[in-house]
Scaffold this motif. Sequence first.
Motif: not given
Length: 475
Positions: A247-252, A272-275, A306-309
Amino acid sequence: MKKRIAALILACVLMTVPVLAAENTADNFTRTRTYAGEFSDLTSDSPFYENVTALYEYGLTVGKGDGTFGLTDTMTVGQIVIFAGRIHSLYCTGDPEAGAAAQGGDGTTAEPYLHYLQAEGALGTELDGLLTTTATRAQVAHVLANTLPEGVLTKINDAQVTEGYASQRYITDVTEYTPYYQDILLLYRWGISQGSDETGSFYPDQPITRGAAAAMLTRLLDPELRLTLEWDVPLANSAVGTTLASLVEPGTYIASPQTEAEMDESVRYMLSSGDHTLTLSYPDISMIGARQKMQEALAVVKSYCEQSYNTVSCAIMPDGRLRMTFSAGGAGSRLEEYRTATMEAAIAVHDQLWESGELTASMTETEKARVYYTWICDNCVYDYGAGDESLSHIAYNLFCNGKAVCDGYTGAYNLLLKLEGISCTSLSNEGHIWTVAELDGQQVHIDTTWGDSGSQIDYDYFAMTPEESWQAHAW
């Protein structure tokens, strides 16, 4: 005595008056005779036994001259047209031969049946000149799909066919370039066909046997013979398989972000890496500087609520690298368990709203966002007793326990919007947080927390302009 004799005569006359069949009704589909082994090639263990006997009992076939039905023989276009003409005539008049007879037919050639179907508007001229050729299954589908007037048959498998075909899991040998592909799909929707293998393949270019044709023909007549498809298909709009990371647009990744935009790139790279850990490099950074970078990173992370952090800890390496670890207050070691449960619950809500028809493809983004706004307000109460370590600060508690505070409301709502493909983030002032979304090309502010006013939903806080929002949130 004379009156009695007259009454008897009248009764006899009435008994000789034929009962006229009704016009244009499926009530004319009645079995007028009983099969008693007329076809030597048809045994009780034949896969088409029930269908061929039904075709005989409806008065639509007497088989071949050699006493067989010809189960494995292929059919010509003319033969399938004859059957279709008989069924159409039976529906319209109660007599399977009346239609062709009106065209000068005697039941021996296909042309009068074709002319009858053309006169009725069931077929056009597309089969002219093809009556003696071997029929393809696509041609058979075209004829059968147009045999009866629209609305006579019910689309008992409509959802299964739509979802199975759209997901490319079923009927994969039929495309929009296949001749009569819409007619083919219609047979599946009606329960006339289920295909020939586990993926429902139709084999549109192949010939059809008389046994297989009998099965399709009799399903037009008898609802008890129609097929209910039991395909394992996902909901067309199902969110099953979606992950929080997706759900997160990948970043650099930027090792030493200096601006908010650069920090956003690095945070999006992590999410976006799930980390949930982010290592940044700032040689010779002070403790105050490290704390400032932590707060900058946390502020960006919270915009993806929405990522709950909502908390961050940091280890400072001797070489100036900052290893930030993001978590949620009160979650401890169970955070990933809570995040997984949150995602599963959100997907279930999304899919249920689509399956129930509360969400439809014809809706605008604003209409869809309002449906989710209503759902949030209907299914949560504000947790007035929540402390800093309460799970009410993350979406988990709203979905799984029906209680939340503003960041839990906003995280849950943003998660549902993102499952819908709606771009959104969060905005906050001192002590409060709400949603900013892009709906139908317009930026709007949405506050589900304040919209949930208890006894009724307050839609004044849905789709506010930025000016209205800042006025409402000016404390």
